[in-house]
Every structure is written in C-alpha cells, then in structure tokens.
Design a protein around this motif. Structure first.
Motif, PDB file in Angstrom:
ATOM      1  N   UNK A 448       0.798  -1.222   0.000  1.00 22.57           N
ATOM      2  CA  UNK A 448       0.000   0.000   0.000  1.00 22.57           C
ATOM      3  C   UNK A 448       0.834   1.277   0.000  1.00 22.57           C
ATOM      4  N   UNK A 449       2.127   1.180   0.274  1.00 20.14           N
ATOM      5  CA  UNK A 449       2.931   2.384   0.546  1.00 20.14           C
ATOM      6  C   UNK A 449       2.999   3.363  -0.621  1.00 20.14           C
ATOM      7  N   UNK A 450       3.221   2.865  -1.817  1.00 22.74           N
ATOM      8  CA  UNK A 450       3.295   3.770  -2.967  1.00 22.74           C
ATOM      9  C   UNK A 450       1.953   4.452  -3.191  1.00 22.74           C
ATOM     10  N   UNK A 451       0.872   3.681  -3.089  1.00 21.46           N
ATOM     11  CA  UNK A 451      -0.456   4.262  -3.270  1.00 21.46           C
ATOM     12  C   UNK A 451      -0.777   5.330  -2.242  1.00 21.46           C
ATOM     13  N   UNK A 452      -0.239   5.183  -1.025  1.00 21.29           N
ATOM     14  CA  UNK A 452      -0.460   6.191   0.013  1.00 21.29           C
ATOM     15  C   UNK A 452       0.459   7.388  -0.149  1.00 21.29           C
ATOM     16  N   UNK A 453       1.566   7.214  -0.866  1.00 23.13           N
ATOM     17  CA  UNK A 453       2.533   8.304  -1.046  1.00 23.13           C
ATOM     18  C   UNK A 453       2.122   9.265  -2.158  1.00 23.13           C
ATOM     19  N   UNK A 454       1.480   8.776  -3.180  1.00 19.59           N
ATOM     20  CA  UNK A 454       1.120   9.621  -4.311  1.00 19.59           C
ATOM     21  C   UNK A 454       0.291  10.847  -3.912  1.00 19.59           C
ATOM     22  N   UNK A 455      -0.686  10.725  -3.005  1.00 21.70           N
ATOM     23  CA  UNK A 455      -1.457  11.915  -2.621  1.00 21.70           C
ATOM     24  C   UNK A 455      -0.621  12.999  -1.952  1.00 21.70           C
TER      25      UNK A 455
END
Length: 472
Positions: A448-455
């Motif tokens: 999940x980390x990349x998906x949470x970083x994009x915002x």
C-alpha cells in the motif's frame, strides 16, 4: 460509516496545477539523468521536477521504509527510484515502552537521511502508517506509541512530518485500496493512457488480509444480478488520474497469517479436549504440522507441544483452516465471502481479469519454486506435497534454499492450507482460477505504501516545507 464518508478523491491528474515552483529552490546541477520507471518513457530529470516522499509501513511483524523519488513534470507523477529497507519486529512489540518503539525506527530513518539529498530534505514529507498489529494493542497503548513516534521524527530529523493522520493507525479500507493503486499504477493500468481492465489485489499480512477489486455487473435480465455495487462500507469511490473507479474492498481483521495460525491451533485443541481442561503434559498431534516436526505454541496462555502426525494429513489440515472462516455465518447482504461479509461473486463480476496475491502469499510460495502465476489447483498440490514432510520433500531439492525453508518452518503445511482455504473456500475462487504472485513490479515493492505516497505530492496534503529558501 456511510459510503460517502468513505469516498476518497486522489486527484493525481491535476497534480501539476497544485505544485508551486517555490517548493523547489534547487538547481539540477547535482542530479544525473535517470530512466523513468512508470510510465515507460525516458526523460532527463530536472531538479525542479524532483520530489521525494518517505513512507514508513509499521506492520505487525516488522517495519519498513520506502524512499520514493518522483518526476512530477507530467500529468501523472512518474516513479523514478525507490529505496527500501525493513527490520523485523513491529511497533506492537513495544506495547509498554512507547519511546523504545519510536527509537526502533531510527535505523530506517537513516536510509532516508542517506538517500535524500540535503537540499531536498526540508521539503520531503514523512508519514508513518501502522496497520492491524498496532490496532490489536488497544487504543491507549497505540496512541502512546504513535505520539512518541511523531515527537521523535519532529525533533530528530529534518523532514516535515505529515500533520493530522500522518502518524496513525491506517484504516483497513485505505490499506487495501492503496495497495490496489500501487499495483495498478505500476502495471500502467491507471494514471496513463491504458484503459484496460484493472487487476484485483489480495494482500495477506500478519494480522489481517485485504481484498480489493473493481467488479463489473453485466445487465443480465432475469438473472438476479445487481446492476451496480451495493452501497455500504465495502464500497470505495476512487478518482485517480482523471478516471473514476467503483471498488469493492474489505479488510478482514483477524485473518492475517499469524492470527490464522493461532485460530487453527486453537481449533485443533478444541477438537481434542472440548470443554475439558487442556492437558499440556503430552504432545498434541496436529495435522497442520509436517510429519516428523513439532512446534511449541501458546493457546490461551497454555504452552502446548504441537507434533506432526505419522503421515500427511493435508486434507484434515485444510478442514481446520476452513473451519475458522465461518462460512455458515449469517449473511445479511448476499452474496457473502466468509464470516458473514458481503462480497460480489468473483466468478460473476471478475471472472477473467488478473488477480495479484502478495505479502505472505508470495513469501510462502515463491521460495518453494512456484512460478509467477499458477492455479489454485497447483497451490493445492504444493500444500499436499509440503504436508508430506521430509519424505516428500525431495522434489524441492533442486530449488535453492527450499529445503532449508521447509525445515525451518514446521507450520508451512498450515500456512499453505490456510491460503488455499482463504482463496478457494473463503473468496469462492474455483480451483482452475489463475493467480499471480509478486513482490515487485518493474523493480518496485508492492503493497500500500506507494499508493499512500502519491497523494502527498498534491498541494494542501497535510504538510509544509520546514524551511523555505529563496534564490537557489
């Protein structure tokens, strides 16, 4: 919580309009040309386009840091590079010592200090997201640990800490959806020109497991199929890269691999002793332990020697694994997967699209030589072979490290049978269905980390540069 309260709008397509060039006081002189990872174009890196984000995954069995470098000079940010490091032992191991929990992240933060150039540090946000393991500690202990972590990050390191929920226990729905974003972003299925069907993600952690997919509801008159995804907490509205997605998501707390082990062992003890007092003086035959092996486990405070049977009992093990799924639980909104949880039928609404399974799914199959894609029937065959014990493990002798893996893990039989039970019986996937395992896509870690970083690349995403410098 209603559906609208859960809606998240991650508007990556408009990120350039939000990025203020004053955030970038840097020249390009100290950077070199790089090859973009996602999407697949090559572009020289301009210093004003470079952004870093730090994301710490405080999981139940260990903590991990991801240091991402993005090129933001396109409508969708391109991930150029990732540094990754993990350490065993999660924050939940320090339930009675919040300061020690915070200090345990120092070795991970040193990776960030070393990787991020000095002139970028003050504008590189850091967030810490704890998952199911910390939730199980209870709110008081969890809050104390998170407060200590925030204090240490803010006082010891130069990076701005994301305000609000920047250091927090992540909601299970966010965990799954962010993993879905990561996977489909790296596959090029979202955020770019490709409009092909998206992939489903099944993530198996230590304390919980998540499922996220984009169901389709064909209009079959008289077939009883709903035309849209039913409203409820499982419905996640997502906007990403200029597209809207109606996602089904659920986080099954208590069904991660570590929690499943505990439940299966308890089921074995209950089957043997019933309401009687547990006799811990003698080994207990456990069909989920490989023949010739044993493991001491703690069941309700009693230490018990779980010993494998004389011969393989894979089928019986799978029966115990299926029993903890509670398939007969009351289903208030049909159809349901397990434990009374509503889920659209995968065979009817997601029959042909890619299914990615990762984390413990990967960790228990890839070391034994499983290919990048296989059917559940092949997973069943693998579980049966592993449950034979040493007598049946000669087939693994050609796989480097496989025998050592098996000999070091008496519960490997249990782990594989639980995974099979979860996918086949729990999620009702047919045995001929193919799944894909992966730890990385295009060299980048899944989860999940990349998906949470994009915002965090957006303006007003909960952080500000700690120092504003002008004239560079």
């Amino acid at each position: 919580m209603n559906s609208s309260a859960r809606s998240r709008y991650i508007k990556i397509a408009g990120v350039l309009g939000f990025i203020i060039l004053a955030f970038y006081f840097l020249s390009a002189g100290g950077t070199s040309s790089v090859t973009s990872v996602v999407p697949g174009t090559t572009k020289k890196n301009d210093g004003s386009c470079t952004r870093y984000v730090l994301m710490i995954d405080a999981g139940s069995s260990g903590s991990r840091i991801h240091v991402y470098r993005f090129n933001t000079c396109k409508s969708t940010p391109e991930l150029e590079h990732e540094e990754f490091k993990m350490k065993k032992g999660g924050l939940s191991n320090y339930g009675d010592s919040p300061e020690e929990a915070a200090k345990s992240l120092d070795e991970l933060m040193e990776v960030a200090v070393t990787t991020v150039p000095d002139n970028y540090k003050s504008c590189t946000p850091v967030a810490v997201k704890a998952t199911a393991g910390l939730r199980l500690l209870g709110q008081a202990k969890s809050d104390a640990i998170l407060a200590a972590v925030r204090t240490r990050l803010e006082t010891k390191y130069p990076f701005p800490v994301v305000e609000g929920n920047g250091v927090s226990v992540m909601d299970g729905s966010d965990e799954g959806v962010y993993a879905w974003i990561t996977t489909n972003y790296l596959l090029g299925k979202i955020g770019g020109p490709d409009k092909s069907p998206t992939a489903a993600v099944f993530d198996l952690g230590g304390a919980s497991t998540q499922i996220v997919f984009e169901p389709t509801f064909p209009n079959l008159k008289g077939g009883g199929m709903p035309e849209i995804l039913a409203p409820g907490d499982h419905h996640y509205d997502l906007t990403f890269g200029g597209r809207s997605f109606d996602l089904y998501q659920h986080s099954h707390l208590g069904y991660g691999l570590n929690e499943a082990r505990k439940a299966v062992h308890k089921a074995v003890i209950t089957a043997k002793f019933g309401e009687k007092q547990v006799d811990s003086s003698q080994p207990v035959l456990n069909p989920c332990i490989a023949p010739g092996m044993w493991r001491e486990v703690n069941v309700d405070g009693v230490k018990i020697n779980m010993t494998g049977p004389p011969h393989s009992a894979a089928t019986l093990c799978r029966s115990f694994a299926e029993s903890i799924l509670h398939k007969d639980e009351d289903c208030k909104l049909a159809p349901c997967s397990f434990n009374g949880i509503h889920q659209p039928s995968l065979s009817k609404t997601f029959a042909r699209e890619d299914v990615y399974i990762f984390s413990y799914f990967y960790d228990r199959t890839q070391p034994l030589g499983m290919p990048s894609s296989f059917t559940l029937e092949e997973l069943k065959d693998l579980a049966a072979k592993v449950c034979e014990g040493e007598a049946g493990w000669k087939v693994f002798s050609s796989v480097k490290g496989a025998l050592e893996e098996l000999r070091d893990r008496p519960e490997h039989c249990l782990d594989l049978n639980f995974q099979l039970a979860l996918l086949h019986t729990g999620y009702d996937m047919p045995l001929h269905r193919e799944v894909k395992i992966a730890k990385k896509i295009k060299g980048n870690e899944l989860g999940w980390c990349l998906g949470a970083s994009l915002p965090l690349l957006e303006k007003n995403s909960g952080w500000k540069c700690r120092i504003r410098e002008v004239g560079h």
